[in-house]
Each structure stands twice: as C-alpha cells, then as structure tokens.
Design an enzyme around this catalytic site. Structure first.
Site, PDB file in Angstrom:
ATOM      1  CG  ASP A  73      -1.945   1.096   1.213  1.00 19.49           C
ATOM      2  OD1 ASP A  73      -1.896   1.933   0.289  1.00 19.49           O
ATOM      3  OD2 ASP A  73      -2.780   1.146   2.127  1.00 19.49           O
ATOM      4  CB  ILE A  74       3.786   1.995  -2.080  1.00 22.31           C
ATOM      5  CG1 ILE A  74       4.304   0.652  -1.550  1.00 22.31           C
ATOM      6  CG2 ILE A  74       4.873   3.053  -2.090  1.00 22.31           C
ATOM      7  CD1 ILE A  74       4.714   0.660  -0.093  1.00 22.31           C
ATOM      8  CD  GLU A  75      -2.197   5.287   0.326  1.00 20.44           C
ATOM      9  OE1 GLU A  75      -2.557   6.468   0.494  1.00 20.44           O
ATOM     10  OE2 GLU A  75      -2.801   4.314   0.811  1.00 20.44           O
ATOM     11  N   GLY A  76       3.288   6.970  -1.999  1.00 19.96           N
ATOM     12  CA  GLY A  76       4.187   8.088  -2.237  1.00 19.96           C
ATOM     13  C   GLY A  76       5.607   7.600  -2.429  1.00 19.96           C
ATOM     14  CD  GLN A 123      -5.858   3.058  -1.506  1.00 18.61           C
ATOM     15  OE1 GLN A 123      -6.214   4.088  -0.923  1.00 18.61           O
ATOM     16  NE2 GLN A 123      -4.616   2.611  -1.433  1.00 18.61           N
TER      17      GLN A 123
END
Length: 491
Positions: A179-182, A236
């Site tokens: 869940d890598i968001e940056g 998402q």
C-alpha cells in the site's frame, strides 16, 4: 488400551478429521468473484470518532467469527528501516512501539500476543497478510539490493523464514501487500521477486497484492505492477476523481482500464482486480456510497469484467460500526455468483482506424467496448491512462453486429452544458437550445445559430458556430430535414 483411552483417541481423531474437512471446504479461493478483503490494524473508526470507544478496533479474531471477510491485510509496516535496521510495525490501539514492548535495540513492537488470533483466522479459511506502507511513514528503497535484503527480513520475521525476532511469534502470515502511496518505485519489483523466490519452495502458497490509487497508471506503483507478478490488486476507488462518487460519470470511472491492464499488460494475466471502497462516510475524504449503491456497482463490474475479484474495504472497525457493511456486501457478492463469467456481447460498431469519433461514441476494439471522452481520432487503448481519449466500458465477446456509429453509455455521462434561455421550436431544430458564448459544450452537443442546426465535434466554450475554430459542424437550416451524421453522440 483402556476404553477411556480409546475413546479419547477416537475423539481426537474425529476432531482432527472434521478440522481438516472444514479447512478444505473453507480454504481461500482467489479465482472467485465474491471475495471480500478488509484491512485491519489502524482503528480508523476510533481515529474518526474518538468518543465512540465501544466501536474502537477489536482484536483480530473478533473479525473472523463469520464468513464475511476472506482476506485481512494487517496494516501497517510504517517504516522499512528503523532503529537497528529493523522495520516498524504500528497496529494502533492493538499493538504499537509506544505502548507495547519492543525487541531490544529496535522499535519493532513485540505483538506475539496476536499469534493465536492470526492462527484462529487462518483456521477459518481466511488469509492474513502483512501490508506495507499506508498514507504516511518512512518507506522506500535506494536500490534493488536494499529491496532484496528487506524482502529477506520480511520473509524471516513474518512469513516462512525463521528469526529469533518474530513479532507475531509462531504465526506465519500468508503474504505481503504493498500500500505504497508516495515516493519512488525503485526497488519494489525486486522486493516482490525476492519474496516470490523464497515462496517458490515453500509448503504453502504465499500471496503478493497491491493497493494502488484508482488513477491509471498509479503514480507510485504503476511501473512495479508492470514489472512484477501480483495475485490481486485492491484498487482504491476513493479520494480521487475516479472514485465511487463519480461512478455515473463514464469519463471518470476507470475500472475497465484496470481490467484491460490485467489481461494485456500485467505479467500475471490471471491477476484479480478488487473494487476498493470506504466502509463508512468517515473512512475516506470522498468516495463513500451507501450499501445499496455499492452492491449495484459491484454487480455491474462483476458482470462486465472477468478480472473482477470482489470488494476491498477500508477498514474493519469502520465496517462493523456501519451496520456490518462488510457482511452486507459479502451477501450481495455471493448472490451475484462466486464463479463463472459470461462475456457481454460486443454490441458497439467496430473501431475504424483513422476515423474521428465525437465524445460519447462507443466502438468495439480488442475485446472491449470503448467510449470516447471527447472528439478523438486516437486508437482505443493505445495510450492506457485515465487521462487518455478512451475509456473501457465493458469487456465483450463476438463480432459487432451494430450498424450505427454511436451507442448509449452503460451509465450516464455528465455534460457541462447549461440550459440557455430560449430554444428553437420548429423543423429539425425543435427542442434544441440556441448557442450561448458562456456555455461549455461537450462533443456531440447541438445548438441552433443563425437559423442553422450545429453539432460540436469536441469540447468547446466561446467558439462561435461557423467561426475559424472549426469546432462546429453545420447540419443545415432548421427548416430542412437534413439529418445529423450518426457518428455524433447526442448528450
């Protein structure tokens, strides 16, 4: 052997046999269309409403007592390289490095009390995986070597390896979730490949999943998804324009692009795409929809795209506080059917290379029905992006038998046009509004101007019909019966 000892042995054997049968019946099946994934570990409801302590996140086993949830990603490893070079595990009110003991020389929380919970959930046929990242935290790699070393660490701490430092004790998790968001995508493909190298000789299957944002391609994981093999992708569909709140706007909703990616780009063409949703109105900034709406959207995607795997929810505490949102969507998915897929017919006309198509026009190309967002002469799918000219409306099968060059969308398109103050009332212009310089028109919109009927070829505002911009096509006098060319879609 005494009768008592014999009876005791027989009982234990019976229990073991029943347990084995139950585990076989309830085992997770990743090929199904009705799986439900629910994240656990961040007490999202408690963070949103600190006064409602009764609905704070419960221990993991609490959420495994029925069949509503199939996969539980434990969230999160928030830092990859903390004190002593070890990762940091933060499970909010359940286990964290501030309130719980840590292993000597590290900030890695000792959460071994969760071992029995994890094993209980697994005994119920559920997957329990480890999610890395989240919206914040210190994640990322400098190069592939560092990523591979970190994969070795995760394997030994949480999966099938061994280490004197095991945060979950004897429990062995079922895989990892990104869940890598940056940050940069550097190293993540190497990380995945190293995990899979370890798993290749293991006695059980280990799963690798990811949770990208819905804009395609994902800014952090796009290149990783194309380079490594994933079992499932939990997209998402919230906190973005392509979220569930804009499902009825065809130009924004892009589940079809993810399905196209799954079958045409992904190294694993059997990868499943999950419809990610907030489990309540406080679980995300935008994107929450009521359960009946989610059920309807999920049913449509399930019947439109073969990669559909089910629904992902954020998170368990929110779902339970919201009248068991998880159970409701599980029941709906089960009702829709967990196995089997029938391709919709390719009802739109075949795409013709070199042709210009107005916004709203649908065509069949490479096993999909595509819809033009605005006027375009580009090839559908040639540029696979949420910002491209075409959106995939549904997968389809068979040759197109349609004879017209435009069809209606499967769900509504939103026009930016506003109603001018007057309309024509005679001839072929009956009911058509007069052109207004202050109105924005999408491709296919019609207006009257100087006694003629005009059709916009693409989005326009302030460009006069018949002017030098060449946006408007003159369809003839309002008193004539000249027909509009069929390739223009009427909004």
């Amino acid at each position: 052997m005494s009768m008592k000892a014999y009876a005791s042995k027989a009982f234990r054997l019976a229990v073991a046999t029943v347990s084995l049968l139950l585990s076989q019946v309830a085992a997770f099946d990743g090929t199904r269309y009705d799986n439900v994934v629910v994240y656990w570990g961040q007490n999202s409801h408690g963070a949103a409403d600190s006064s409602d302590t009764a609905d704070y996140q419960k221990t993991l086993s609490y959420y495994c007592q029925d069949d509503a949830i199939d996969v539980i990603p434990v969230a999160f490893i928030t830092t990859f390289f903390g004190t002593g070079g070890m990762p940091v595990l933060n499970l909010a009110n359940t286990c964290n490095p501030t309130d719980n003991a840590t292993f000597p020389g590290t900030d890695l929380a000792n959460c071994q009390s969760l071992a029995s919970d994890i094993e209980y959930c697994q005994s119920k046929g559920k997957l329990v995986t480890l999610s890395l990242g989240g919206a914040g935290g210190g994640v990322g790699f400098s190069d592939d070597n560092q990523a591979q070393t970190f994969a070795d660490t995760i394997w030994n701490l949480f999966l099938g390896g061994s280490n004197s430092t095991r945060p979950f004790g004897t429990a062995v998790l079922d895989g990892v979730d990104l869940d890598i968001e940056g940050g940069s995508s550097t190293g993540y493909a190497a990380f995945v490949n190293q995990i899979q190298a370890h798993a290749s000789g293991a006695s059980k299957k280990y799963y690798v999943t990811a949770a990208p944002q819905c804009p395609y391609p994902d800014s952090s994981l796009g290149a990783v998804l194309n380079a490594a093999s994933f079992d499932a992708v939990y997209v998402q569909f919230y906190n973005n324009v392509c979220g569930l709140q804009n499902y009825d706007t065809v130009n924004d909703w892009d589940f079809g692009l993810w399905d196209y990616w799954a079958h045409n780009v992904s190294p694993n063409t059997d990868v499943k795409i999950y419809l990610g949703a907030p489990a309540s109105d406080t679980a995300a900034g935008r994107g929450y929809v009521n359960i009946s709406t989610l059920e309807s959207i999920a049913a449509t995607q399930r019947n439109s795209f073969p990669s559909f795997g089910g629904v992902m929810l954020w998170d368990a505490s929110q779902a339970y506080a919201n009248d068991r949102y998880d159970l409701a969507i599980k029941n709906a998915l089960t009702s829709d059917g967990g196995t089997g897929f029938t391709y919709p017919a390719c009802s739109a006309p075949a795409y013709v290379s070199g042709t210009g198509y107005s916004g709203g026009t649908q065509v069949t190309y490479q096993g999909y029905i595509w819809q033009a967002k605005y006027w375009s002469s580009a090839t559908p799918g040639a540029t696979l992006s949420s910002d491209a000219d075409w959106i995939a409306v549904t997968a389809c099968s068979g040759s197109s038998s349609a004879t017209t060059s435009s069809t209606s969308a499967s769900h509504s398109s939103t026009s930016t046009s506003t109603a001018p103050t007057s309309t024509a009332t005679s001839g072929s212009c009956a009911g058509v509004s007069t052109w207004s310089s202050s109105t924005a028109y999408t491709g296919g919109s019609q207006v009257t101007y100087n006694g003629d009927l005009w059709t916009a070829q693409w989005w326009t505002e302030g460009d006069t019909p018949g002017g030098s911009a060449g946006v408007w096509s003159d369809n003839g006098s309002c008193s004539s019966s000249k027909r509009v060319r069929s390739r223009f879609f009427r909004f």
